[in-house]
Scaffold this active site. Sequence first.
Site, mmCIF file in Angstrom:
data_model
loop_
_atom_site.group_PDB
_atom_site.id
_atom_site.type_symbol
_atom_site.label_atom_id
_atom_site.label_comp_id
_atom_site.label_asym_id
_atom_site.label_seq_id
_atom_site.Cartn_x
_atom_site.Cartn_y
_atom_site.Cartn_z
ATOM 1 N N SER A 82 39.440 -22.100 35.240
ATOM 2 C CA SER A 82 39.308 -21.977 33.789
ATOM 3 C C SER A 82 39.802 -20.645 33.245
ATOM 4 C CB SER A 82 37.853 -22.186 33.373
ATOM 5 O OG SER A 82 37.034 -21.130 33.847
ATOM 6 N N LYS A 152 34.034 -16.052 31.313
ATOM 7 C CA LYS A 152 34.928 -16.387 30.200
ATOM 8 C C LYS A 152 35.331 -15.100 29.484
ATOM 9 C CE LYS A 152 34.092 -20.856 30.800
ATOM 10 N NZ LYS A 152 35.098 -21.751 31.419
#
Length: 297
Positions: A82, A152
């Site tokens: 990701s 993230k």
Amino acid sequence: MAVGARSGHDEPEDRPGHDESPAAGGADGATGESGPADSGGAAPKKHRSFWVELPLLVGIALVLALLIKTFLVQAFSIPSDSMQNTLQRGDRVLVDKLTPWFGSEPERGEVVVFHDPGGWLEDTETPDPNVAQKFLSFIGLMPSAEEKDLIKRVIAVGGDTVECKENGPVTVNGKALDEKSFIFPGNTPCNDRPFGPIKVEEGRIFVMGDHRQNSLDSRYHQELPGQGTVSNDEVVGRAVVIAWPLGRWATLPIPDTFDQPGLNAAAAMAPAALGVAGAVPLVLWRRRRLTGGRTAG
């Protein structure tokens, strides 16, 4: 006084006929310690065996490792794609855990590790590490395999308004972000999941993965409390460096687009606030002048 002197006058140490051998009870010229004949000297201390000291040294090392993991830095393993191409699956990153202890909060553009706020990883299987892996992860010498943590990039912080329309860039407080330097090649900023506008509450952050079309980030959890944002209290720390493998060693700086003028919501309001602050005294002065003129007339 010179070693071997027998009177109040200094004499050379090497005198003819003077026996300085240990058997004669003289001073030891090499070490300065008393010979066997000196019964008043202290007995030499015995050094402890290395094997006796080893457990103590290991204990100190483990305590230091645990303190470092708890208060300074901790290693984390990247389990997914990701954050490509910034981070690759299997990379080991070092996370700064020290600055949050001094009140530092996440900033836009930082890559952060945070605990699952609830509902993000409910379908993800948790590995079952062995005893050795659990112990090494506990003291920080190995990334944790049991904790449900995510990594993230911070896009917006408390007080910001973030939005992304189809075919458009991500905007923060009306300012478009130039994400070409870190977004995965071939990806669009948000065409797979347009969103917003979302007002980020104070004490929370809005996060996205760099591999936009392969990241279940804040965009995909807007039905949860906080509209998919993450509480600052859930943030473990900022990832500052890729430490392993050695061939991928690199720092993780904040991209320049997050430093553009006017991005800060407070800064964007500053010119208007200054204008109002400057106009108020002028208006009051003008009213006083007009009122005074009518009274005098």
